[in-house]
Design a protein around this motif. Structure first.
Motif, PDB file in Angstrom:
ATOM      1  N   TYR A   1      -2.101  16.947  28.890  1.00  0.00           N
ATOM      2  CA  TYR A   1      -2.609  17.165  27.538  1.00  0.00           C
ATOM      3  C   TYR A   1      -1.546  17.913  26.755  1.00  0.00           C
ATOM      4  O   TYR A   1      -1.036  18.951  27.210  1.00  0.00           O
TER       5      TYR A   1
ATOM      6  N   ASP B   1      -2.453  24.881  24.948  1.00  0.00           N
ATOM      7  CA  ASP B   1      -1.590  23.947  24.227  1.00  0.00           C
ATOM      8  C   ASP B   1      -1.200  22.744  25.075  1.00  0.00           C
ATOM      9  O   ASP B   1      -0.997  21.652  24.558  1.00  0.00           O
TER      10      ASP B   1
ATOM     11  N   LYS C   1      -5.466  10.910  21.482  1.00  0.00           N
ATOM     12  CA  LYS C   1      -4.034  10.800  21.198  1.00  0.00           C
ATOM     13  C   LYS C   1      -3.232  11.978  21.763  1.00  0.00           C
ATOM     14  O   LYS C   1      -1.992  11.967  21.733  1.00  0.00           O
ATOM     15  N   GLU C   2      -3.924  12.981  22.292  1.00  0.00           N
ATOM     16  CA  GLU C   2      -3.243  14.133  22.885  1.00  0.00           C
ATOM     17  C   GLU C   2      -3.109  14.016  24.402  1.00  0.00           C
ATOM     18  O   GLU C   2      -2.586  14.919  25.055  1.00  0.00           O
TER      19      GLU C   2
ATOM     20  N   ARG D   1      -1.212  19.383  22.960  1.00  0.00           N
ATOM     21  CA  ARG D   1      -1.862  19.601  21.667  1.00  0.00           C
ATOM     22  C   ARG D   1      -1.010  19.003  20.545  1.00  0.00           C
ATOM     23  O   ARG D   1       0.222  19.114  20.545  1.00  0.00           O
ATOM     24  N   GLN D   2      -1.677  18.358  19.607  1.00  0.00           N
ATOM     25  CA  GLN D   2      -0.982  17.757  18.474  1.00  0.00           C
ATOM     26  C   GLN D   2      -0.175  18.829  17.743  1.00  0.00           C
ATOM     27  O   GLN D   2      -0.674  19.897  17.415  1.00  0.00           O
ATOM     28  N   GLY D   3       1.103  18.561  17.529  1.00  0.00           N
ATOM     29  CA  GLY D   3       1.973  19.503  16.839  1.00  0.00           C
ATOM     30  C   GLY D   3       2.895  20.282  17.755  1.00  0.00           C
ATOM     31  O   GLY D   3       3.859  20.901  17.280  1.00  0.00           O
TER      32      GLY D   3
ATOM     33  N   LYS E   1      -8.393  15.400  21.925  1.00  0.00           N
ATOM     34  CA  LYS E   1      -8.381  14.112  21.234  1.00  0.00           C
ATOM     35  C   LYS E   1      -7.659  13.097  22.117  1.00  0.00           C
ATOM     36  O   LYS E   1      -6.685  13.449  22.802  1.00  0.00           O
TER      37      LYS E   1
ATOM     38  N   ARG F   1       6.980   8.725  24.612  1.00  0.00           N
ATOM     39  CA  ARG F   1       7.237  10.014  25.241  1.00  0.00           C
ATOM     40  C   ARG F   1       7.356   9.924  26.765  1.00  0.00           C
ATOM     41  O   ARG F   1       7.936  10.796  27.397  1.00  0.00           O
TER      42      ARG F   1
ATOM     43  N   TYR G   1      -1.540  12.103  27.693  1.00  0.00           N
ATOM     44  CA  TYR G   1      -0.420  11.276  28.145  1.00  0.00           C
ATOM     45  C   TYR G   1      -0.522  11.110  29.666  1.00  0.00           C
ATOM     46  O   TYR G   1      -0.606  12.105  30.393  1.00  0.00           O
TER      47      TYR G   1
ATOM     48  N   LYS H   1       3.406   6.543  23.467  1.00  0.00           N
ATOM     49  CA  LYS H   1       3.979   6.959  22.173  1.00  0.00           C
ATOM     50  C   LYS H   1       5.466   7.297  22.304  1.00  0.00           C
ATOM     51  O   LYS H   1       5.959   8.245  21.679  1.00  0.00           O
TER      52      LYS H   1
END
Length: 392
Positions: free
Chosen positions: A214, A195, A64-65, A216-218, A62, A234, A67, A232
């Protein structure tokens, strides 16, 4: 003028014209800061978002994953340190392999000084880890497994999907350095149980100084750089928009053209391997014969020094390497070749030739012809070679 043959694409690649053309406007008329609200800033923000989408699409993630980073080494550092420090309350054990890129190995060594425990897995003669050894190395304190997708020196491709499955069965994060794999192997992070994944633009005909991680969300990971709210919050710092646009275009071209690219490189690679192995004695192919990157060839020539071989090749216009570009200044034998069991004297005589989109069959013929001449000349100066010939 001496013909110039570039066969060190694993170290870096030239920027493709399409990539440079996409980047150029963001150095001049579209120069805005992506954090600005006016038009020229919004143009940069739009380019940033579009590039994020391209990178995400290329690996099945995705947007949003994704950076953006300053390169593959930064992405490796962030993934490993970020997970280590964010999950220290859960455990302090990390698993990696003995043939990782220095960006991973040196990061792990740093973490050992910070109180973390690291297990360095052995590899077999082809550079593959043993999955049973991986399973047996897992502890209650294990928080991260970081194993590269494909080796930068010998080209061996690891069983990434199976590694991810093992990690997830134990609730452990799995990171892979895919800097060499991107553009050479089809990658889907969901299907492969990944991940975190590191990649770099300059290995796929994009600009230097830009890469991506990349996450992974979470996944619980600490920010890599503090400051503004970019990425974000980060990874602070004004975004390198021209570089990021170049990465987006380069990865789009690389993944859209993957089958044609691989078909061409496999043909050239196999010709190079077959011609060298059939025309030169006392030569060994390093890495897995089949589970390897399509453009990677790594030979060890007995009775010669790799440095002398590289300098001699350069004199006839051939650019190759003896291993990782990040450690080429070292006189020590390759840690990868030592890990697969080569003795010092053979590891010192290694040559990596990594093919790219701009190589052709004429290049292969030129390299094989000159390589044979150079190896023979260098061996004439070796007392050990003369002794072996005398006993033959």
């Amino acid at each position: 003028m001496t013909r110039q043959i570039y066969m060190d694409n694993a170290a870096t690649t030239p920027i493709k014209k399409e990539v440079l053309d996409a980047m150029m406007p963001y150095f001049t008329e579209k120069f805005g800061n992506a954090s600005s609200v006016y038009r020229v800033g919004r143009e940069s923000k739009k380019a940033l978002d579009e590039s994020r989408e391209k990178v995400a699409k290329s690996i099945g993630a995705k947007p949003k994953e994704i950076y953006f980073t300053g390169g593959g080494s930064e992405a490796d550092n962030w993934a490993i340190k970020g997970v280590a420090f964010a999950n220290r309350n859960k455990g302090n054990h990390i698993i990696t392999s003995k043939i990782e890129h220095p960006a991973v190995l040196n990061t792990c060594e740093y973490l050992e000084k910070e109180g973390f425990e690291v297990t360095y897995l052995d590899v077999d003669e082809y550079g593959l880890i043993n999955l049973d050894e991986l399973k047996n190395s897992i502890k209650d304190e294990t928080i991260l497994i970081t194993i590269m997708f494909a080796n930068n020196e010998i080209g061996t491709i690891q069983p990434v999907k199976e590694i991810g499955e093992i990690a997830h069965q134990k609730g452990i994060y799995f990171h892979t350095d895919a800097v060499q794999a991107i553009g050479n192997v089809a990658i889907n992070v969901e299907e492969l149980n990944i991940d975190m994944l590191s990649l770099s633009a300059h290995k796929i005909y994009g600009p230097k100084g830009v890469g991506a991680l990349y996450i992974r969300q979470g996944v619980k990971v600490h920010p890599y750089m503090h400051g503004g709210a970019q990425e974000k919050s980060r990874r602070a710092g004004t975004e390198n928009i021209p570089g990021i646009v170049g990465l987006g275009k380069a990865i789009e071209l690389a993944t859209n053209n993957l089958e044609e690219h691989n078909s061409k490189l496999l043909k050239l690679r196999n010709k190079l391997i077959n011609d060298v192995m059939s025309k030169i004695d006392y030569v060994r192919l390093n890495g897995h014969p089949e589970k390897r990157l399509p453009g990677n060839v790594n030979f060890s020539f007995e009775f010669i020094e790799g440095e002398a071989l590289l300098l001699s090749l350069d004199m006839v216009g051939i650019a190759g390497s003896s291993g990782s570009a990040c450690s080429s200044g070292s006189l020590d034998p390759s840690h990868v070749l030592m890990a697969i069991g080569l003795p010092h004297e053979i590891a010192h005589g290694s040559l990596r030739l990594s093919l790219g989109d701009f190589n052709n069959e004429e290049d292969i013929d030129y390299v094989v012809e000159n390589l044979g001449i150079i190896v023979n000349r260098l061996r004439q100066m070796s007392p050990l070679y003369e002794k072996v010939r005398g006993n033959a």
